[in-house]
Design a protein around this motif. Structure first.
Motif, PDB file in Angstrom:
ATOM      1  N   LEU A  32      94.529   7.530  74.265  1.00  0.00           N
ATOM      2  CA  LEU A  32      93.691   6.351  74.447  1.00  0.00           C
ATOM      3  C   LEU A  32      92.982   6.370  75.801  1.00  0.00           C
ATOM      4  O   LEU A  32      91.815   5.965  75.905  1.00  0.00           O
ATOM      5  CB  LEU A  32      94.526   5.074  74.308  1.00  0.00           C
ATOM      6  CG  LEU A  32      95.160   4.845  72.930  1.00  0.00           C
ATOM      7  CD1 LEU A  32      95.829   3.476  72.888  1.00  0.00           C
ATOM      8  CD2 LEU A  32      94.133   4.977  71.812  1.00  0.00           C
ATOM      9  N   LEU A  33      93.671   6.842  76.825  1.00  0.00           N
ATOM     10  CA  LEU A  33      93.045   6.909  78.142  1.00  0.00           C
ATOM     11  C   LEU A  33      91.879   7.899  78.138  1.00  0.00           C
ATOM     12  O   LEU A  33      90.799   7.606  78.664  1.00  0.00           O
ATOM     13  CB  LEU A  33      94.072   7.320  79.195  1.00  0.00           C
ATOM     14  CG  LEU A  33      93.540   7.428  80.636  1.00  0.00           C
ATOM     15  CD1 LEU A  33      92.936   6.100  81.095  1.00  0.00           C
ATOM     16  CD2 LEU A  33      94.654   7.856  81.578  1.00  0.00           C
ATOM     17  N   ALA A  46      88.484   2.824  82.545  1.00  0.00           N
ATOM     18  CA  ALA A  46      89.272   3.208  81.372  1.00  0.00           C
ATOM     19  C   ALA A  46      90.740   2.813  81.545  1.00  0.00           C
ATOM     20  O   ALA A  46      91.378   2.332  80.599  1.00  0.00           O
ATOM     21  CB  ALA A  46      89.157   4.713  81.138  1.00  0.00           C
ATOM     22  N   GLU A  47      91.268   2.999  82.736  1.00  0.00           N
ATOM     23  CA  GLU A  47      92.664   2.632  83.002  1.00  0.00           C
ATOM     24  C   GLU A  47      92.874   1.129  82.852  1.00  0.00           C
ATOM     25  O   GLU A  47      93.893   0.682  82.326  1.00  0.00           O
ATOM     26  CB  GLU A  47      93.070   3.104  84.401  1.00  0.00           C
ATOM     27  CG  GLU A  47      93.205   4.620  84.511  1.00  0.00           C
ATOM     28  CD  GLU A  47      93.518   5.089  85.918  1.00  0.00           C
ATOM     29  OE1 GLU A  47      93.449   4.248  86.856  1.00  0.00           O
ATOM     30  OE2 GLU A  47      93.826   6.288  86.092  1.00  0.00           O
ATOM     31  N   GLN A  51      95.328  -0.511  80.038  1.00  0.00           N
ATOM     32  CA  GLN A  51      96.405  -1.407  80.462  1.00  0.00           C
ATOM     33  C   GLN A  51      96.303  -2.747  79.741  1.00  0.00           C
ATOM     34  O   GLN A  51      97.304  -3.298  79.256  1.00  0.00           O
ATOM     35  CB  GLN A  51      96.343  -1.633  81.975  1.00  0.00           C
ATOM     36  CG  GLN A  51      97.469  -2.519  82.504  1.00  0.00           C
ATOM     37  CD  GLN A  51      97.418  -2.672  84.016  1.00  0.00           C
ATOM     38  OE1 GLN A  51      96.471  -2.235  84.669  1.00  0.00           O
ATOM     39  NE2 GLN A  51      98.439  -3.273  84.585  1.00  0.00           N
ATOM     40  N   ASN A  52      95.101  -3.265  79.642  1.00  0.00           N
ATOM     41  CA  ASN A  52      94.877  -4.529  78.933  1.00  0.00           C
ATOM     42  C   ASN A  52      95.225  -4.386  77.455  1.00  0.00           C
ATOM     43  O   ASN A  52      95.817  -5.293  76.853  1.00  0.00           O
ATOM     44  CB  ASN A  52      93.408  -4.932  79.087  1.00  0.00           C
ATOM     45  CG  ASN A  52      93.089  -6.242  78.402  1.00  0.00           C
ATOM     46  OD1 ASN A  52      93.513  -7.300  78.820  1.00  0.00           O
ATOM     47  ND2 ASN A  52      92.303  -6.166  77.326  1.00  0.00           N
ATOM     48  N   PHE A  80      91.780   0.004  68.902  1.00  0.00           N
ATOM     49  CA  PHE A  80      91.650   0.113  70.350  1.00  0.00           C
ATOM     50  C   PHE A  80      90.191   0.024  70.781  1.00  0.00           C
ATOM     51  O   PHE A  80      89.852  -0.627  71.776  1.00  0.00           O
ATOM     52  CB  PHE A  80      92.252   1.436  70.825  1.00  0.00           C
ATOM     53  CG  PHE A  80      91.952   1.764  72.261  1.00  0.00           C
ATOM     54  CD1 PHE A  80      92.574   1.076  73.288  1.00  0.00           C
ATOM     55  CD2 PHE A  80      91.032   2.757  72.590  1.00  0.00           C
ATOM     56  CE1 PHE A  80      92.296   1.357  74.626  1.00  0.00           C
ATOM     57  CE2 PHE A  80      90.750   3.050  73.909  1.00  0.00           C
ATOM     58  CZ  PHE A  80      91.384   2.353  74.928  1.00  0.00           C
ATOM     59  N   THR A  81      89.310   0.656  70.025  1.00  0.00           N
ATOM     60  CA  THR A  81      87.913   0.677  70.420  1.00  0.00           C
ATOM     61  C   THR A  81      87.267  -0.691  70.298  1.00  0.00           C
ATOM     62  O   THR A  81      86.433  -1.075  71.125  1.00  0.00           O
ATOM     63  CB  THR A  81      87.137   1.715  69.593  1.00  0.00           C
ATOM     64  OG1 THR A  81      87.827   2.951  69.637  1.00  0.00           O
ATOM     65  CG2 THR A  81      85.751   1.912  70.163  1.00  0.00           C
ATOM     66  N   TYR A  82      87.644  -1.458  69.301  1.00  0.00           N
ATOM     67  CA  TYR A  82      87.123  -2.821  69.210  1.00  0.00           C
ATOM     68  C   TYR A  82      87.592  -3.655  70.396  1.00  0.00           C
ATOM     69  O   TYR A  82      86.852  -4.465  70.952  1.00  0.00           O
ATOM     70  CB  TYR A  82      87.543  -3.484  67.889  1.00  0.00           C
ATOM     71  CG  TYR A  82      86.591  -3.166  66.772  1.00  0.00           C
ATOM     72  CD1 TYR A  82      85.287  -3.653  66.779  1.00  0.00           C
ATOM     73  CD2 TYR A  82      86.974  -2.362  65.714  1.00  0.00           C
ATOM     74  CE1 TYR A  82      84.402  -3.355  65.755  1.00  0.00           C
ATOM     75  CE2 TYR A  82      86.103  -2.052  64.687  1.00  0.00           C
ATOM     76  CZ  TYR A  82      84.817  -2.556  64.706  1.00  0.00           C
ATOM     77  OH  TYR A  82      83.946  -2.248  63.705  1.00  0.00           O
ATOM     78  N   ARG A  83      88.860  -3.448  70.793  1.00  0.00           N
ATOM     79  CA  ARG A  83      89.374  -4.160  71.963  1.00  0.00           C
ATOM     80  C   ARG A  83      88.650  -3.697  73.224  1.00  0.00           C
ATOM     81  O   ARG A  83      88.435  -4.471  74.151  1.00  0.00           O
ATOM     82  CB  ARG A  83      90.872  -3.935  72.110  1.00  0.00           C
ATOM     83  CG  ARG A  83      91.712  -4.347  70.913  1.00  0.00           C
ATOM     84  CD  ARG A  83      91.792  -5.871  70.705  1.00  0.00           C
ATOM     85  NE  ARG A  83      90.554  -6.488  70.238  1.00  0.00           N
ATOM     86  CZ  ARG A  83      90.123  -6.415  68.968  1.00  0.00           C
ATOM     87  NH1 ARG A  83      90.815  -5.753  68.060  1.00  0.00           N
ATOM     88  NH2 ARG A  83      89.013  -7.024  68.611  1.00  0.00           N
TER      89      ARG A  83
END
Length: 206
Positions: A32-33, A46-47, A51-52, A80-83
């Motif tokens: 994900l990172l 990105a970090e 984290q969020n 993850f990408t939508y977030r």
């Protein structure tokens, strides 16, 4: 003993199992990172995004689905990408001085419902049909960059060719994928570039 993503997700949601969370986190944190870094072009940003995301994930792990093999990778990246998009639209990220490469996505909300209707498998099958017409080296280079998130330099080393060769092979496939995606989706050429960027970002084209 190896635990499937499905088992881990159930344990996290049903029992707030911290050990299960750690296993799942260690399995996907780096992916994900790297995903966020490559799509924002900013490691610090990105970090923050990742984290969020993990904070949200802890309370909403039930939203992550798995495939027929109990693997969550595709759905995790999608969610993850939508977030990530949500985070990048917030005033907090903009106040920090981060510029999001796809700011135009905010003006293309009408396309998001189309994305939700696209089946991941259909898109991947289409790409497989495109790839089969290329030499094995071209296929391998494309998959290494697209599926495994490897850099041009890493791919160059892995296959013993120059970075220029890697870029050439990759662009050949990408150009045809773009043409086929346009036909597959059936949208106007005027909006295609933005829509393709959204497709790439949400990971429906791997």
């Amino acid at each position: 003993m190896h635990r499937s993503d499905q088992d881990l997700l159930k344990a996290i949601y049903d029992n707030k199992d911290e050990n299960a969370f750690k296993v799942f986190y260690n399995r996907y944190a780096k992916l994900l990172l790297n995903w966020a870094t490559k799509r924002t072009g900013n490691r610090d940003l990105a970090e923050d995004i990742v984290q969020n995301f993990w904070v949200i994930f802890w309370s909403k792990s039930h939203t992550i689905k798995t495939d027929e093999f109990g693997v969550a990778r595709t759905y995790l990246i999608h969610y993850f990408t939508y977030r990530m998009l949500d985070y990048l639209r917030t005033s907090a990220s903009k106040f920090s001085g981060h510029e999001f490469a796809l700011d135009t996505v905010e003006n293309e909300e009408s396309y998001l419902h189309i994305i939700e209707d696209i089946q991941v498998k259909d898109m991947l099958d289409m790409i497989d049909r495109v790839l089969i017409n290329f030499p094995i080296l071209t296929q391998d280079i494309f998959r290494n960059i697209w599926e495994h998130n490897c850099s041009v330099k890493e791919t160059s080393i892995a296959y013993g060719v120059s970075e220029k060769v890697v870029r050439t092979h990759y662009k050949k496939v990408l150009s045809l994928v773009q043409v086929q995606t346009k036909a597959f989706i059936g949208i106007s050429s005027k909006s295609f570039k933005i829509f393709l960027e959204i497709l790439i970002l949400v990971g429906l084209i791997k």
